[in-house]
Design an enzyme around this catalytic site. Structure first.
Site, mmCIF file in Angstrom:
data_model
loop_
_atom_site.group_PDB
_atom_site.id
_atom_site.type_symbol
_atom_site.label_atom_id
_atom_site.label_comp_id
_atom_site.label_asym_id
_atom_site.label_seq_id
_atom_site.Cartn_x
_atom_site.Cartn_y
_atom_site.Cartn_z
ATOM 1 N N GLN A 99 72.159 -39.616 -15.899
ATOM 2 C CA GLN A 99 73.428 -39.167 -16.440
ATOM 3 C C GLN A 99 73.733 -39.960 -17.713
ATOM 4 O O GLN A 99 73.619 -41.189 -17.732
ATOM 5 C CB GLN A 99 74.535 -39.376 -15.417
ATOM 6 C CG GLN A 99 74.429 -38.449 -14.210
ATOM 7 C CD GLN A 99 74.901 -37.047 -14.526
ATOM 8 O OE1 GLN A 99 76.080 -36.747 -14.477
ATOM 9 N NE2 GLN A 99 73.964 -36.163 -14.854
ATOM 10 N N ASP A 114 74.080 -42.305 -12.883
ATOM 11 C CA ASP A 114 73.116 -42.041 -11.816
ATOM 12 C C ASP A 114 71.686 -41.753 -12.276
ATOM 13 O O ASP A 114 71.470 -40.949 -13.191
ATOM 14 C CB ASP A 114 73.563 -40.817 -11.015
ATOM 15 C CG ASP A 114 75.004 -40.884 -10.569
ATOM 16 O OD1 ASP A 114 75.665 -41.916 -10.796
ATOM 17 O OD2 ASP A 114 75.483 -39.891 -10.008
#
Length: 507
Positions: free
Chosen positions: A65, A49
């Site tokens: 992430q 993400d």
């Protein structure tokens, strides 16, 4: 439920140094055959993400992430890149590693805002496995806070919103903004009844938060979680977007493992959200998830998505890296849905544009345009009124083996098709996007990178993002026309190479 401790169980600088050394080891053997030139990706390791998208102290910041220890999901850290212009990006030091008891199994997704004190403030989810090993028994998750004076080094403040019910198995992904002197936060929740909801909290001081309301509940009881929610204004409307877990496919819609989309409506602070449209996918391609928006200094609403490689096989995992962002996009309102276009700055990467059009192509024939294109920015317009071919389009990443990804207009479907059935590597299958044919023209912009294709339909009324892993050898681009009663008429067609986005290329 016992409240988690916020004490440090590891030193941040030591953990970040350890993670960076692992990234460097993976990078030393990274295979670049599909590694992107014009999309954000980690130097090595797995990413997912987009996180903390923001503009701070003269630079755009994109966090993400990151698993620095392998090319599969796990060990969630925050990676970081920044840019002065949305075109050229700089790799920054890793931003966060798990160091608190509350996040011992990962620093999960979140957002960033410039706080009342002028510091960049991140809200994110601290994550622990309920059973200490994996997600079989659900998660223990809390909303956490960290601050920075430079956007690079962060001080963690710990939990600001603990999970209120031990039966809640998903409680994550805070998005924060300020209006009228009050701070607002929304995040995704799977209720004890396993219904996907978005909760809203408010705060006067950014640290003490109060539950306001359930701002959105998915109408489908099979949708058990709404990941990575976002809520933002466009003109006189408000948009709520989310990534739906448990949404079943129907027709051409929601064909991916999980699907990211939005609804549009009206909202006033202190009141409920009133939905005025149906659910619309952000992107009609194979690989798009967890988008996050933010506002640029000039007022534009911008979005990055993650090109999610959910479906096996995932061939790039063998190469020491996995995952990339989409090209950054500008978001505007277009009636009952959103228009998404690559940011205008992206055209600065164009090099050596060649003009091929107009072209009349006989049915069941083809024309080779480019012998080898590692990257390309293609502009194409098809005259639908004067064309009789049933399929008109481009074979991208075409190799001598016949491998290619087809991007075409299919007159039987009345839709744009992105078809990977001729690919040796990776998932195959096709996706489609609807076409407004009222003008009699179809405009396509196709952005090609080493391992991906993004198709912009009719100035962003629809958009499609898919991985495309070409076979060995030169990667050509071929124009094709198939079947039907007559010729294909391409009103205009031009192709440019794309330069790299990296301020200092890895190699």
């Amino acid at each position: 439920m016992n409240q988690p401790t916020t004490k440090e169980n590891a030193d941040m600088s030591a953990q970040l140094d350890k993670a960076q050394k692992s990234i460097d080891r993976l990078f030393a053997t990274r295979n670049d055959r599909w590694y992107p030139q014009c999309h954000i990706a980690s130097k090595a390791g797995w990413i997912n993400d987009p996180n903390g998208l923001s503009y701070y102290k003269g630079r755009y910041h994109a966090y993400f992430q990151l698993n620095p220890y392998g090319s599969e999901w796990g060990n969630m850290h925050w990676g970081h890149v920044s840019s002065a212009d949305l075109v050229t990006w700089r790799r920054e030091p890793l931003a966060m590693a798990p160091t608190l008891e509350v996040e011992k199994d990962g620093v999960f997704s979140g957002s960033a805002v410039v706080g009342d004190d002028g510091r960049l403030t991140i809200y994110y989810t601290g994550h622990r496995w309920r059973n200490g090993v994996d997600d079989d028994d659900g998660n223990l998750q809390e909303q956490c806070m960290a601050v920075s004076s430079d956007g690079i080094h962060f001080e963690k403040k710990g939990v600001v919103i603990p999970c209120p019910d031990d039966k809640i198995l998903h409680f994550r992904d805070p998005k924060v903004w300020k209006m009228g002197g009050l701070w607002y936060m929304v995040f995704g929740v799977s209720t004890p009844a396993q219904r996907g909801e978005i909760w809203m909290y408010t705060s006067n001081d950014m640290e003490h938060w109060t539950f306001d309301r359930v701002i959105y509940r998915h109408p489908d009881p099979e949708v058990f979680m709404l990941e990575c929610p976002d809520m933002f204004p466009l003109e006189d409307k408000w948009v709520i977007c989310y990534s739906a877990m448990g949404l079943k496919p129907h027709g051409f819609e929601a064909r991916n493992h999980n699907n990211a989309g939005y609804v549009i409506g009206s909202w006033q602070p202190g009141g409920d959200f009133h939905q005025e449209t149906g659910f619309h996918l952000w992107d009609d391609g194979h690989n798009f998830y967890a988008p996050q928006t933010f506002q640029a200094p000039d007022g534009r609403r911008l979005v990055f998505g993650w090109m999610s490689p959910f479906t096996e096989p995932i061939p790039m995992q063998e190469d020491g890296w996995c995952g990339q962002f989409t090209v950054p996009r500008e978001v505007t309102l277009a009636g009952d849905h959103l228009r998404c276009l690559p940011v205008r700055e992206f055209s600065d990467l164009d090099q050596d544009r060649q003009d091929f059009g107009p072209i009349e192509l006989e049915v069941n024939s083809s024309r080779d345009l480019v012998d080898d294109a590692q990257t390309a920015d293609i502009n194409m317009e098809i005259d639908l009124n004067k064309s009789q071919a049933e399929r008109i389009g481009l074979e991208i990443h075409r190799t001598q083996s016949g491998d290619h990804t087809l991007v075409c207009y299919d007159d039987q479907l009345g839709r744009v098709v992105l078809d990977r059935h001729c690919n040796t590597y990776g998932d195959r299958g096709y996706r489609t996007a609807p076409v407004d044919k009222s003008s009699g023209k179809l405009k396509l912009r196709i952005i090609v990178d080493r391992g991906s294709v993004e198709v912009v339909v009719n100035d962003g009324l629809e958009i499609m993002s898919s991985y495309s892993f070409p076979a060995e050898g030169p990667r050509g681009i071929r124009l094709i026309a198939e079947s039907g009663e007559g010729k294909a008429l391409i009103s205009s067609l031009s192709i440019a190479k794309l330069g790299t986005i990296w301020e200092e290329p890895d190699r």
